[in-house]
Design a protein around this motif. Structure first.
Motif, short mmCIF file in Angstrom:
data_model
loop_
_atom_site.label_atom_id
_atom_site.label_comp_id
_atom_site.label_asym_id
_atom_site.label_seq_id
_atom_site.Cartn_x
_atom_site.Cartn_y
_atom_site.Cartn_z
N LEU A 28 0.84 -1.21 0.00
CA LEU A 28 0.00 0.00 0.00
C LEU A 28 0.86 1.25 0.00
CD1 LEU A 28 -2.74 1.42 0.24
CD2 LEU A 28 -2.57 1.16 2.72
N LEU A 29 1.93 1.27 0.78
CA LEU A 29 2.79 2.45 0.86
C LEU A 29 3.37 2.81 -0.50
CD1 LEU A 29 4.73 1.76 4.20
CD2 LEU A 29 2.69 3.18 3.85
N GLU A 30 3.80 1.80 -1.25
CA GLU A 30 4.36 2.07 -2.58
C GLU A 30 3.33 2.72 -3.48
OE1 GLU A 30 6.20 -0.32 -6.45
OE2 GLU A 30 5.84 -1.40 -4.55
N PHE A 31 2.10 2.20 -3.47
CA PHE A 31 1.06 2.78 -4.32
C PHE A 31 0.66 4.18 -3.85
CE2 PHE A 31 -0.33 -1.81 -5.31
CZ PHE A 31 0.58 -1.87 -6.37
N LEU A 32 0.65 4.41 -2.54
CA LEU A 32 0.35 5.74 -2.02
C LEU A 32 1.40 6.76 -2.47
CD1 LEU A 32 -0.88 4.97 1.61
CD2 LEU A 32 -2.24 5.96 -0.24
N HIS A 33 2.67 6.35 -2.48
CA HIS A 33 3.72 7.25 -2.95
C HIS A 33 3.50 7.63 -4.41
CE1 HIS A 33 6.65 5.47 0.27
NE2 HIS A 33 5.78 6.32 0.78
N LEU A 34 3.15 6.63 -5.24
CA LEU A 34 2.91 6.89 -6.66
C LEU A 34 1.72 7.83 -6.85
CD1 LEU A 34 3.40 3.26 -8.05
CD2 LEU A 34 4.96 5.19 -8.32
N THR A 35 0.65 7.58 -6.08
CA THR A 35 -0.55 8.41 -6.20
C THR A 35 -0.28 9.84 -5.73
OG1 THR A 35 -1.93 6.46 -5.80
CG2 THR A 35 -2.98 8.61 -5.53
N HIS B 158 -7.75 3.57 3.64
CA HIS B 158 -6.67 4.00 2.75
C HIS B 158 -6.66 3.09 1.53
CE1 HIS B 158 -5.07 6.27 6.20
NE2 HIS B 158 -5.31 5.18 6.90
N ALA B 159 -6.51 3.67 0.34
CA ALA B 159 -6.47 2.86 -0.87
C ALA B 159 -5.66 3.58 -1.94
CB ALA B 159 -7.89 2.58 -1.37
N ALA B 160 -5.01 2.79 -2.78
CA ALA B 160 -4.23 3.34 -3.89
C ALA B 160 -3.96 2.23 -4.89
CB ALA B 160 -2.91 3.95 -3.39
N LEU B 161 -3.60 2.61 -6.11
CA LEU B 161 -3.35 1.61 -7.15
C LEU B 161 -2.17 2.01 -8.01
CD1 LEU B 161 -4.57 3.06 -9.91
CD2 LEU B 161 -6.74 2.29 -8.97
N ASP B 162 -1.72 1.03 -8.78
CA ASP B 162 -0.63 1.23 -9.72
C ASP B 162 -1.21 1.85 -10.99
OD1 ASP B 162 1.45 1.10 -11.52
OD2 ASP B 162 1.96 -0.99 -11.11
#
Length: 329
Positions: free
Chosen positions: A158-165, A220-224
């Motif tokens: 999740l942290l990686e996708f949050l950084h990208l978002t 919390h949510a995020a995607l590639d």
């Protein structure tokens, strides 16, 4: 509804962050209060609390909070009485009559979106937009699978996708350390679950949810972005709902939404997404302050309003004010 922010697992998490937490209860009422500080000094904050079965119980809880504030040296108590027998919009008048005043900003959303699960899940699906149902039923044909995990180490997905978002949309997410502590404190107990969408075994989206005794909160949510066209975030959320239903939970709280008729609101895009899953809106009274050390609280409010006025003043006036200050010195 049972609010996670007033539950024992949230208290444990706050203590893991090094904060002082107070928990008290009595007939028909309870609260979790966290000691915080701001320019006024120490305050007691009860996120989405106190919880009370009636207005009378709320008054008792408020008295207990006031007494606790005096004993701990807090300048004021900050509350969010979402479950205290105070109906919106009449709540504002009731709170003012008790000496409370609106906080400068709402700490938690005053508008939320709830999907009720206390029915057959086919009915839950029927309330969603057709595209949501179809993605949930057919995305596996594109090689996308979903899984749930309670392993704190996997919060890194999740942290990686949050950084990208964050880099793409220009917002600041909560810190890695904060969410990592959430994972360490809550995931092993089952109070938090991470849901991950994978394409042929590689993560492409993730969502973290918190559970109370009857409600799952979508937090919390995020995607590639490389796989955005798959829209995996939609069936991921439906999977989160189906899992909550299987566990016997009655509601999924999709968290904050924008007010009606405000298409330019910062949450407008999120709101359209959340409402596409069916559900209902819930309005809360918002965040309110109860001054205990009244003179100090009044001074804090005056200083805050003066600072805001200075920021709004035209540049020329601010420059003139600066010159006057230098002359007086």
């Amino acid at each position: 509804m049972d609010y996670f922010l007033q539950g024992p697992h949230w208290a444990d998490f706050q203590r893991a962050l090094g904060r002082t937490v107070h928990e008290q209860s009595g007939p028909g009422w309870s609260f979790l209060a966290v000691e915080e500080s701001n320019p006024a000094g120490k305050l007691l904050y009860t996120p989405y609390g106190p919880v009370a079965a009636s207005v009378e119980a709320f008054d008792t809880a408020l008295a207990a909070l006031t007494d606790l504030a005096r004993r701990t040296g807090a300048v004021f108590v900050r509350i969010e009485p979402v479950s205290a027998g105070l109906a919106v919009p009449a709540a504002a008048g009731e709170l003012r009559r008790r000496g409370l005043q609106p906080a400068p900003v709402n700490q938690q959303p005053e508008l939320s979106w709830i999907v009720d699960l206390d029915r057959d899940f086919k009915e839950v699906l029927a309330d969603m937009k057709p595209v949501n149902r179809n993605l949930y039923r057919n995305i596996h044909k594109k090689g996308v699978t979903f899984r749930a995990t309670k392993d704190p180490a996997e919060i890194s997905v999740l942290l990686e996708f949050l950084h990208l978002t964050a880099a793409r949309n220009g917002f600041k997410p909560q810190s890695d350390e904060y969410l990592s502590q959430v994972a360490r404190s809550l995931m092993p107990t089952g109070a938090a679950t991470l849901f991950i969408a994978e394409l042929e075994g590689s993560p492409i989206a993730a969502a973290l949810a918190y559970d109370s005794t009857d409600t799952r909160t979508y937090a919390h949510a995020a995607l590639d972005d490389a796989h955005r066209k798959l829209s995996a975030g939609i069936p991921l959320l439906v999977t989160l709902m189906a899992d909550a239903k299987e566990k016997g939970l009655k509601h999924v709280d999709l968290w904050g939404v924008a007010p009606e008729g405000q298409p330019d609101h910062k949450w407008a895009g999120f709101t359209a997404f959340k409402k596409s899953f069916g559900g209902r809106g819930v309005e809360y009274p918002g965040t309110w302050d109860l001054p205990v050390r009244k003179l100090r609280y009044a001074a804090y409010q005056l200083a805050r309003k003066a600072a805001q006025a200075a920021k709004r003043a035209p540049a020329g006036l601010r420059a003139l004010t600066g010159k006057l200050k230098s002359i007086r010195r």
